[in-house]
Scaffold this active site. Structure first.
Site, mmCIF file in Angstrom:
data_model
loop_
_atom_site.group_PDB
_atom_site.id
_atom_site.type_symbol
_atom_site.label_atom_id
_atom_site.label_comp_id
_atom_site.label_asym_id
_atom_site.label_seq_id
_atom_site.Cartn_x
_atom_site.Cartn_y
_atom_site.Cartn_z
ATOM 1 N N CYS A 149 0.795 -1.232 0.000
ATOM 2 C CA CYS A 149 0.000 0.000 0.000
ATOM 3 C C CYS A 149 0.827 1.283 0.000
ATOM 4 O O CYS A 149 0.281 2.358 -0.196
ATOM 5 C CB CYS A 149 -0.965 0.003 1.183
ATOM 6 S SG CYS A 149 -0.169 -0.416 2.721
ATOM 7 N N GLU A 194 2.059 8.036 -7.223
ATOM 8 C CA GLU A 194 1.207 6.859 -7.459
ATOM 9 C C GLU A 194 -0.005 7.214 -8.332
ATOM 10 O O GLU A 194 -0.360 6.473 -9.254
ATOM 11 C CB GLU A 194 0.725 6.281 -6.122
ATOM 12 C CG GLU A 194 -0.111 5.005 -6.283
ATOM 13 C CD GLU A 194 -0.711 4.523 -4.963
ATOM 14 O OE1 GLU A 194 -0.897 5.327 -4.030
ATOM 15 O OE2 GLU A 194 -1.013 3.329 -4.862
ATOM 16 N N GLU A 233 -0.782 2.791 -15.002
ATOM 17 C CA GLU A 233 -1.757 1.709 -14.839
ATOM 18 C C GLU A 233 -2.967 2.106 -13.998
ATOM 19 O O GLU A 233 -3.909 1.319 -13.864
ATOM 20 C CB GLU A 233 -1.089 0.459 -14.245
ATOM 21 C CG GLU A 233 -0.482 0.639 -12.867
ATOM 22 C CD GLU A 233 0.992 1.030 -12.906
ATOM 23 O OE1 GLU A 233 1.361 1.854 -13.756
ATOM 24 O OE2 GLU A 233 1.757 0.516 -12.065
ATOM 25 N N CYS A 235 2.245 6.257 8.036
ATOM 26 C CA CYS A 235 1.695 7.428 7.341
ATOM 27 C C CYS A 235 1.356 8.586 8.278
ATOM 28 O O CYS A 235 1.287 9.728 7.836
ATOM 29 C CB CYS A 235 0.442 7.038 6.574
ATOM 30 S SG CYS A 235 0.692 5.720 5.394
HETATM 31 S S1 SF4 Z 1 3.025 8.607 3.978
HETATM 32 FE FE1 SF4 Z 1 4.992 7.529 3.894
HETATM 33 S S2 SF4 Z 1 4.479 5.504 4.707
HETATM 34 FE FE2 SF4 Z 1 2.543 6.443 4.131
HETATM 35 S S3 SF4 Z 1 2.140 5.789 2.029
HETATM 36 FE FE3 SF4 Z 1 3.236 7.748 1.921
HETATM 37 S S4 SF4 Z 1 5.384 7.198 1.705
HETATM 38 FE FE4 SF4 Z 1 4.309 5.391 2.465
#
Ligand code: SF4
Ligand code: SF4
Ligand code: SF4
Length: 422
Positions: free
Chosen positions: A178, A240, A245, A383
């Protein structure tokens, strides 16, 4: 700045079809850089480096940058800035009566947003966040916690399948999938381990297409009129959202991505009084969720939520206490063995930060790891401490690590507590 071919500096929304590997999502303002080197301490890939004898840093090549933003939130001089912002485009879409603008906030945003309005670190502001999104004019306030739950169902089910019948295409251990910083890292540095990575999309990569298919159907909207806004604690989620895709709905699944800081900026720019907003729930259809989704933002949370599912499916028994505290981690690598009745022992590892991820990847590559499941989060503590979260003002007064850790503990603790009671 070195001259390079095929790289892009875009201040606003990138042109449609842009290759995200060519875009600088973070960069150093050389006029503000004090050459202290703190950013390098937070960068696992060496993407940010000195470019002259004075020690002024720059991100040298976007392909080497995982877009985590940890350099940005830890720069004591505020010298690092984001290269991509959809804020102006979103304001334009919100004014357009012909566009259905949908907001999709991630679990961790609600644990960071209130800090931008001078509330203590870790203050939960989910109700006010939903209300602010409605006040900004979003037609639908759907919630990424809905698909965090879906991710758990999918990833937990995939884990059970791999445990039952691991093969070359789906070997053990299974890695989580994820975090886009981690995904770019494994694609760049450990491509041979890709079969180990869960085939599940991230929660937002599920919610984007669901919004334009199921959501469009249920709300009687034409999908081509829907403009999806991903709201993340994260800069890597901008990368992302631009991946080629991400178009399973037949359209761009995610039209725009902003982070917690930018949402706070939008609320302030629109003149909304955040403090006086009454709490609001997300809109139905794609707005419901459980406590498993809430703990997603904390390192170990994805693991804990998936294990709850796997435990009950493998053992046929109900977990008495859903809090599997063994797997919670704030830094470093945490390993645990969970006894599952009627099955045996499930071995898991949780890594926070890409330097720790690399250690586990090396073990897996050398066939020295007998784990079933490994969770990787790029940002320390997960996160809740993402590169798109508010910068702790104390970082700017330069006492650094101890205070960062304090902020991390407060946000993380708040998320865990809420996740256990929902
Ligand atoms: S905040 Fe950091 S840990 Fe969370 S999805 Fe983004 S890159 Fe990954
Ligand atoms: S942390 Fe900030 S000020 Fe220090 S070297 Fe890096 S960019 Fe420059
Ligand atoms: S965003 Fe992350 S990977 Fe990129 S230079 Fe900064 S710390 Fe390094």
């Amino acid at each position: 700045m070195q001259e390079m071919e095929n790289v892009m500096y875009v201040k606003n929304a990138p042109p449609l079809g842009s290759d995200p590997d060519t875009i600088f999502f973070v960069q150093v303002d050389a006029t503000k850089c004090q050459a202290c080197g703190e950013c390098e301490n937070h960068c696992a890939t060496g993407a940010i480096q000195p470019i002259n004898d004075e020690g002024i840093r720059q991100v040298l090549n976007p392909a080497a940058c995982m877009n985590c933003g940890q350099c940005l939130i830890n720069c004591p001089y505020g010298a690092i800035y984001e290269g991509v912002s959809y804020v102006n485009e979103i304001f334009e879409k919100l004014k357009d009566p012909d566009t259905i603008v949908v907001s999709m906030p991630a679990p961790s945003v609600r644990y960071g947003l209130a800090e931008c309005f001078l509330r203590p670190v870790g203050t939960y502001a989910g109700g006010k966040m939903h209300a602010a999104l409605k006040a900004l004019g979003f037609d639908y306030v759907w919630d990424n916690e809905f698909t965090a739950d879906v991710t758990i169902m999918e990833e937990g089910t995939e884990l059970i399948e791999r445990i039952a019948k691991p093969d070359k295409e789906k070997p053990l251990p299974q890695f989580t999938s994820c975090c886009p910083g981690w995904i770019k890292f494994v694609e760049s540095f450990y491509p041979d381990l890709l079969p180990h990575v869960s085939t599940c999309k991230s929660p937002i990569a599920m919610l984007g297409p669901l919004a334009k298919t199921y959501g469009a159907h249920e709300t009687h909207c034409r999908p081509e009129k829907i403009y999806t806004v991903s709201i993340m604690p994260c800069i890597a989620k901008k990368y992302e959202g631009l991946r080629q895709e991400m178009a399973d709905s037949g359209f761009r699944d995610i039209d725009a991505t902003i982070d917690t800081r930018e949402l706070a900026y939008m609320i302030k720019r629109a003149g909304i009084n955040f403090e006086t907003l009454p709490d609001r729930k997300p809109d139905p259809i794609l707005g419901q969720s459980t406590g498993a989704a809430t703990i997603f933002g904390n390192s170990g949370g994805v693991m804990e939520a998936a294990l709850r599912l796997a435990y009950e499916k493998l053992s046929g028994k109900t977990l008495k206490d859903p809090a599997i505290k063994l797997v919670r981690t704030r830094e470093g690598i945490n390993t645990a063995e969970i006894d599952v009745p009627n099955f045996g022992t499930v071995k898991v590892a949780v890594a926070s930060g890409l330097t720790n991820a690399a250690k586990l990847c090396d073990e897996v590559r050398a066939k020295m790891a007998d784990y079933h499941f490994i969770e990787i989060m790029t940002c320390p503590g997960g996160c809740v401490n993402g590169g798109g979260q508010p910068v702790d003002p104390e970082v700017r007064t330069a006492s650094l690590a101890r205070k960062i850790r304090l902020a991390m503990t407060r946000r993380t603790g708040s998320a865990i507590q809420k996740g256990e009671i929902i």
